[in-house]
Design an enzyme around this catalytic site. Structure first.
Site, short mmCIF file in Angstrom:
data_model
loop_
_atom_site.label_atom_id
_atom_site.label_comp_id
_atom_site.label_asym_id
_atom_site.label_seq_id
_atom_site.Cartn_x
_atom_site.Cartn_y
_atom_site.Cartn_z
CG ASP A 196 -1.63 1.16 1.53
OD1 ASP A 196 -2.86 1.37 0.62
OD2 ASP A 196 -1.31 2.27 2.27
CE LYS A 200 -2.26 4.99 1.18
NZ LYS A 200 -2.24 4.55 2.32
N1 HSE Z 1 -4.92 0.53 4.78
C1 HSE Z 1 -4.42 1.87 4.47
C2 HSE Z 1 -3.72 2.34 5.73
C3 HSE Z 1 -5.73 2.57 4.37
O1 HSE Z 1 -3.65 1.68 6.52
O2 HSE Z 1 -3.06 3.57 5.67
C4 HSE Z 1 -5.67 4.06 3.74
O3 HSE Z 1 -5.16 4.12 2.45
#
Ligand code: HSE
Length: 402
Positions: A196, A200
């Site tokens: 994740d 980003k």
């Molecule tokens: N799973 C992500 C986090 C959610 O924990 O930041 C937000 O993008």
């Protein structure tokens, strides 16, 4: 009155509708006109919901309605979100989204389609939840030469690391607790393996370069190998351990990485705890600025989506530039990047470690760890460090220092 459709009535989608309801006067003032949610697309029905009548199950209803000005895609995932967004943009309907996976993979293509059809594609909520960092990069900092972006970009892992440090409990126990409380997903890999944060980082790197950084090209390591021993040594060093997404401009392109880092206590990122995110942007004239806030959660993320929605309404019929093209960005070889590394080895490997890393090492002691030799290297390139580390007979792990 502008007419909007929300695709996906889950956590973020229902949050978008809630922000538009709760802050309707502020939204109208900001957009210059009322924004009405005409449709909400979802597979499910929501009997008894305040917005029950707006629920539709067929995307064609939305795409064939000439009244729709803007679409918020809050479904997540690649498909059918990509097809829905693409078709909307091809019809000249502007789109905003919180879908980082989709933006990381198809962002440049969707921006191009938006430009060709005189509409816009915005994705503020895809990075840093409610933190308005993408808009800041594209407005207030547009005149700066941005030479680095470093951020805590994942709330789940920051929560886990904060709890491991404060309560001195192991990774697996904290993860389970976080899952039981609903803070971490049942399938936690995207967060804990750094995927994740990687997406980003790819979005930030693309905006920083104005080109396309593929997430697959970013070296990514998660937090699953971090132990209580690492935190014990970090405390001795007066440092924190945080998962960082990092982009640095250099002579041969951009260095990118997602990895846990030891952060000195004087660095403001060391104070970013729990589910909070923070992004430090360094500009050549400006110096460092830090953007801090909730990186996840219904209302914060929805607030960022609504900020985009308002911009899209204000700029109806024109294309808003977001400094993202499909030209591939030049990433530099990470091997030449220089850090100090914190290293743990079995106590029997002390002599070998001293021979390999030389007299410049700084020995780290902890009253909480036994049977180990730990040290911080002098500045050394990734390539040279890995070559030496691989020769260690009994290595126990390493961390980069920010
Ligand atoms: N799973 C992500 C986090 C959610 O924990 O930041 C937000 O993008």
């Amino acid at each position: 009155m502008a007419k909007a459709a929300v695709l996906g009535y889950g956590t973020v989608g229902s949050g978008v509708v809630e922000v538009l309801d709760t802050n309707s006067a502020e939204v109208e003032k900001s957009a210059g006109e009322k924004i009405e949610v005409k449709y909400i697309l979802d597979l499910r029905d929501f009997p008894g919901d305040k917005h029950e009548k707006q629920i539709v199950h067929d995307i064609e209803v939305i795409l064939n309605d000439p009244e729709i000005d803007v679409i918020c895609e809050t479904m997540g995932g690649l498909e059918p979100a990509f097809t829905f967004e693409k078709r909307a943009l091809e019809k000249g309907i502007s789109v905003c989204t919180s879908n980082k996976e989709l933006v990381a993979v198809h962002g440049p293509e969707l921006v191009k389609i938006a430009k060709e059809h005189n509409c816009s594609y915005l994705f503020e909520a895809s990075v840093g939840g409610g933190i308005p960092v993408l808009r800041t990069l594209n407005t207030s900092l547009k005149h700066e030469k941005i030479d680095s972006i470093t951020g805590i970009l994942n709330g789940t892992t920051n929560y886990i690391l904060t709890k491991m440090d404060r309560e001195k409990i192991g990774f697996a126990t904290v993860l389970k607790e976080a899952q039981d409380k609903g803070y971490a997903e049942r399938k936690p890999e995207a967060d804990i393996e750094g995927y994740d944060a990687c997406r980003k980082t790819a979005i930030l790197a693309s905006l920083m370069s104005g080109q396309y950084v593929k997430y697959e090209d970013i070296e990514t390591e998660g937090i699953t190998k971090i132990t209580q021993e690492d935190f014990a040594y970090a405390r001795s060093l007066g440092m924190s351990i945080k998962l960082l997404g990092m982009i640095k401009k250099n002579n041969s392109g951009f260095f990118t990485m997602v990895s846990p880092f030891l952060i000195p206590s004087e660095n403001p990122l060391a104070f970013v705890n729990d589910v909070f995110n923070a992004i430090v942007v360094h500009g050549n004239m400006l110096g460092s600025t830090m953007y801090y806030g909730k990186g996840a959660g219904k209302e914060a993320t929805a607030s960022a989506v609504v900020a985009d929605l308002i911009d899209l309404v204000i700029h109806k019929g024109s294309h808003m530039d977001v400094n993202l093209t499909d030209a591939p960005a030049q990433l530099s070889d990470n091997g030449s990047y220089v850090h100090r590394f914190f290293v743990r080895v079995d106590e029997n490997s002390e002599e070998q470690a001293r021979e390999l890393f030389g007299s410049e090492i700084e020995v780290v002691e902890s009253k909480e760890v036994f049977g180990e030799f730990a040290f911080v290297t002098d500045l050394i390139s990734e390539k040279d460090f890995k070559a030496k580390y691989s020769q260690l007979e009994k290595p126990k792990g390493f961390l980069r220092e920010l």
